[in-house]
Design a protein around this motif. Sequence first.
Motif, PDB file in Angstrom:
ATOM      1  N   ALA A 196       0.841  -1.125   0.176  1.00 43.81           N
ATOM      2  CA  ALA A 196      -0.060  -0.085  -0.048  1.00 43.81           C
ATOM      3  C   ALA A 196       0.775   1.257   0.046  1.00 43.81           C
ATOM      4  O   ALA A 196       1.843   1.451   0.607  1.00 43.81           O
ATOM      5  CB  ALA A 196      -0.971   0.004   1.068  1.00 43.81           C
ATOM      6  N   ALA A 197       0.658   2.272  -0.659  1.00 40.89           N
ATOM      7  CA  ALA A 197       1.158   3.605  -0.681  1.00 40.89           C
ATOM      8  C   ALA A 197       0.230   4.755  -0.641  1.00 40.89           C
ATOM      9  O   ALA A 197      -0.954   4.489  -1.399  1.00 40.89           O
ATOM     10  CB  ALA A 197       2.013   3.475  -2.070  1.00 40.89           C
ATOM     11  N   ALA A 198       0.470   5.776   0.076  1.00 39.32           N
ATOM     12  CA  ALA A 198      -0.448   6.646   0.171  1.00 39.32           C
ATOM     13  C   ALA A 198      -0.083   8.145  -0.638  1.00 39.32           C
ATOM     14  O   ALA A 198       0.959   8.046  -1.010  1.00 39.32           O
ATOM     15  CB  ALA A 198      -0.848   7.251   1.562  1.00 39.32           C
ATOM     16  N   LEU A 199      -1.198   8.842  -1.058  1.00 40.46           N
ATOM     17  CA  LEU A 199      -1.009  10.004  -1.838  1.00 40.46           C
ATOM     18  C   LEU A 199      -0.525  11.093  -0.855  1.00 40.46           C
ATOM     19  O   LEU A 199      -1.423  11.360   0.335  1.00 40.46           O
ATOM     20  CB  LEU A 199      -1.971  10.279  -2.653  1.00 40.46           C
ATOM     21  N   ASN A 200       0.094  12.070  -1.278  1.00 39.68           N
ATOM     22  CA  ASN A 200       0.217  13.328  -0.493  1.00 39.68           C
ATOM     23  C   ASN A 200       0.388  14.636  -1.358  1.00 39.68           C
ATOM     24  O   ASN A 200       0.758  14.416  -2.597  1.00 39.68           O
ATOM     25  CB  ASN A 200       1.518  13.304   0.284  1.00 39.68           C
ATOM     26  N   ARG A 260      -7.822   6.850   8.850  1.00 40.51           N
ATOM     27  CA  ARG A 260      -9.004   6.427   7.931  1.00 40.51           C
ATOM     28  C   ARG A 260      -8.491   6.767   6.519  1.00 40.51           C
ATOM     29  O   ARG A 260      -7.844   7.875   6.485  1.00 40.51           O
ATOM     30  CB  ARG A 260      -9.961   7.365   8.666  1.00 40.51           C
ATOM     31  N   ALA A 261      -8.736   5.862   5.902  1.00 34.55           N
ATOM     32  CA  ALA A 261      -8.646   6.052   4.419  1.00 34.55           C
ATOM     33  C   ALA A 261      -9.993   6.389   3.630  1.00 34.55           C
ATOM     34  O   ALA A 261     -11.188   6.013   3.919  1.00 34.55           O
ATOM     35  CB  ALA A 261      -8.346   4.854   3.740  1.00 34.55           C
ATOM     36  N   ASP A 262      -9.789   7.693   2.932  1.00 35.32           N
ATOM     37  CA  ASP A 262     -11.020   7.960   2.203  1.00 35.32           C
ATOM     38  C   ASP A 262     -11.285   6.994   1.225  1.00 35.32           C
ATOM     39  O   ASP A 262     -12.341   6.737   1.173  1.00 35.32           O
ATOM     40  CB  ASP A 262     -10.601   9.503   1.596  1.00 35.32           C
ATOM     41  N   ARG A 263     -10.326   6.529   0.538  1.00 35.16           N
ATOM     42  CA  ARG A 263     -10.607   5.460  -0.369  1.00 35.16           C
ATOM     43  C   ARG A 263      -9.313   4.776  -0.573  1.00 35.16           C
ATOM     44  O   ARG A 263      -8.108   5.197  -0.582  1.00 35.16           O
ATOM     45  CB  ARG A 263     -11.147   6.129  -1.788  1.00 35.16           C
ATOM     46  N   GLY A 306      -9.522  18.700  -3.489  1.00 34.03           N
ATOM     47  CA  GLY A 306      -9.891  18.822  -1.913  1.00 34.03           C
ATOM     48  C   GLY A 306     -11.062  18.141  -1.665  1.00 34.03           C
ATOM     49  O   GLY A 306     -11.705  18.253  -0.637  1.00 34.03           O
ATOM     50  N   ASP A 307     -11.439  17.007  -2.524  1.00 35.57           N
ATOM     51  CA  ASP A 307     -12.730  16.241  -2.537  1.00 35.57           C
ATOM     52  C   ASP A 307     -12.300  15.052  -1.917  1.00 35.57           C
ATOM     53  O   ASP A 307     -12.380  13.896  -2.554  1.00 35.57           O
ATOM     54  CB  ASP A 307     -13.181  15.955  -4.012  1.00 35.57           C
ATOM     55  N   LEU A 308     -11.988  14.844  -0.694  1.00 37.42           N
ATOM     56  CA  LEU A 308     -11.565  13.738   0.178  1.00 37.42           C
ATOM     57  C   LEU A 308     -11.702  14.310   1.471  1.00 37.42           C
ATOM     58  O   LEU A 308     -11.862  15.336   2.139  1.00 37.42           O
ATOM     59  CB  LEU A 308     -10.077  13.395  -0.067  1.00 37.42           C
ATOM     60  N   LEU A 309     -11.740  13.092   2.346  1.00 37.55           N
ATOM     61  CA  LEU A 309     -12.042  13.032   3.884  1.00 37.55           C
ATOM     62  C   LEU A 309     -10.797  11.928   4.472  1.00 37.55           C
ATOM     63  O   LEU A 309     -11.303  10.717   4.356  1.00 37.55           O
ATOM     64  CB  LEU A 309     -13.190  12.601   4.147  1.00 37.55           C
ATOM     65  N   GLY A 310      -9.827  12.555   4.553  1.00 40.73           N
ATOM     66  CA  GLY A 310      -8.567  11.635   5.090  1.00 40.73           C
ATOM     67  C   GLY A 310      -7.786  11.238   4.044  1.00 40.73           C
ATOM     68  O   GLY A 310      -7.763  11.892   2.866  1.00 40.73           O
ATOM     69  N   LYS A 311      -6.928   9.971   4.064  1.00 37.61           N
ATOM     70  CA  LYS A 311      -6.053   9.724   3.129  1.00 37.61           C
ATOM     71  C   LYS A 311      -6.640   8.955   1.993  1.00 37.61           C
ATOM     72  O   LYS A 311      -7.422   8.234   2.103  1.00 37.61           O
ATOM     73  CB  LYS A 311      -4.855   8.945   3.726  1.00 37.61           C
ATOM     74  N   ILE A 312      -5.848   9.011   1.007  1.00 40.32           N
ATOM     75  CA  ILE A 312      -6.083   8.373  -0.491  1.00 40.32           C
ATOM     76  C   ILE A 312      -5.145   7.115  -0.595  1.00 40.32           C
ATOM     77  O   ILE A 312      -3.906   7.683  -0.357  1.00 40.32           O
ATOM     78  CB  ILE A 312      -6.213   8.976  -1.798  1.00 40.32           C
ATOM     79  N   VAL A 313      -5.201   6.019  -0.626  1.00 42.88           N
ATOM     80  CA  VAL A 313      -4.308   4.876  -0.518  1.00 42.88           C
ATOM     81  C   VAL A 313      -4.340   4.227  -1.985  1.00 42.88           C
ATOM     82  O   VAL A 313      -5.388   4.078  -2.321  1.00 42.88           O
ATOM     83  CB  VAL A 313      -4.579   4.069   0.403  1.00 42.88           C
TER      84      VAL A 313
END
Length: 321
Positions: free
Chosen positions: A39-43, A291-294, A311-318
Motif C-alpha cells: 500500500a502507498a498513500a498520496l500526499n 482512516r482512508a478516504d478510499r 480537495g474532494d477527500l476525507l482523510g487519506k487516499i491509498v
Amino acid sequence: MRAVYVEQADPTDPLAALRIGERPEPVAPEGWTTVKVEAAALNHHDVWSLRGVGLPADRMPMILGTDAAGVTADGRPVIVHSVISTPGWIGDETYDPKRSLLSELHQGTQAQWLAVPDANLVDRPDFLSAEQAACLPTAWLTAFRMLTHDSGLSGPGTILVQGASGGVASAAIALGRALGHRVWATARTEAKRQFALDQGADAAFEPGARLPERVDAVIETVGEATWSHSLKSLRPGGTVVTCGATSGPNPPADLNRVFFLQLRVIGSTMGTRQELGELLDLLGRTGLRPRADRVLALDDAREGYAAMIEGDLLGKIVLRP
C-alpha cells in the motif's frame, strides 16, 4: 513493474504530467533493501512533484510517493520511513541540510517494488493493516511532530486545526484528541465539518469564524487562505505550527500581531524514525487508527490525484499496487 510517475512536469496542470505505466524494477545497493509494496498513500508533495517544484527535469522520470507499507524479501512486514539522511548523519534526520524524501533523489513508493535504506524500515505491528500503515509516514507523522515537538504544549491545551479534511489536518484532529487536547477545526462544507467531529474534534467552524476563545496552538497546512485567521485565533504567547501551504505560500506577514502578542511561528517537516515509533506506540495504546478516504488500484491513481487536487477527500487516499 507498474508505477505512478512523472516524466515531464506541468506547472499549471499537474494531472497532465501524471503517468501510469511500466518502470524498471529497483536494484538495492549495499545497505538498502527491496520491499514489495502492499500500500502507498498520496500526499500533496506528489502534486508539487508533478508541477516540477523541487524536482528538476534531470531527475525524471521519477516514481512518485513518499509513503509505503510492504514486505521485505524475507517476509518481514514493514513501514517505510521516507526521510533519507546523508551517510554518517547523527541526530534528528529532519535537520540534516542534505536530507531528501523518497521521490526526490530516489524513486518513490507508488510502484510494485521499492528500494529503501535498511535504516528506514520500521517493523509493522500486527494491529495495523497495510492500508492503515501507509497513511503514517508523511501525514500522520507530520501531525504527530507538530503536536508534540513543535506546538509548545507540555500538557493538555486547546488547538485549532485549519482545513479539517486533508491528510495532515485530519490526522492532527484525531491525534490531538488522543493526546488529551481540546480540538477545534475549520472546514468549508457541512460534510467536512461533520467529518472533523467524527475524527474527534470538540467543535467545527466555518473558515474564518470567530472562535469562542483564543487557542494555545494552531495546526496550519492551508497557507494564504487561513493564515490571518490562524494568527488572530492565538492567545498571547501562542504558537502556529505550519507544515504546508496548499492554498498558496505567500500569506500576509501580519508582523505587528506576531511581535505584539509574542506569537511563535514554527515550521515543521515530517518527523524522525524515533517519532514514527512513538506514533506507533500511541496507536497501540489508544486503539486509534488512520482512516482512508478510499483505496484504489494503482492503475486508478488518476482518480485519487484528481480528488486530492480538488480537495474532494476525507482523510487519506491509498493505492494498492
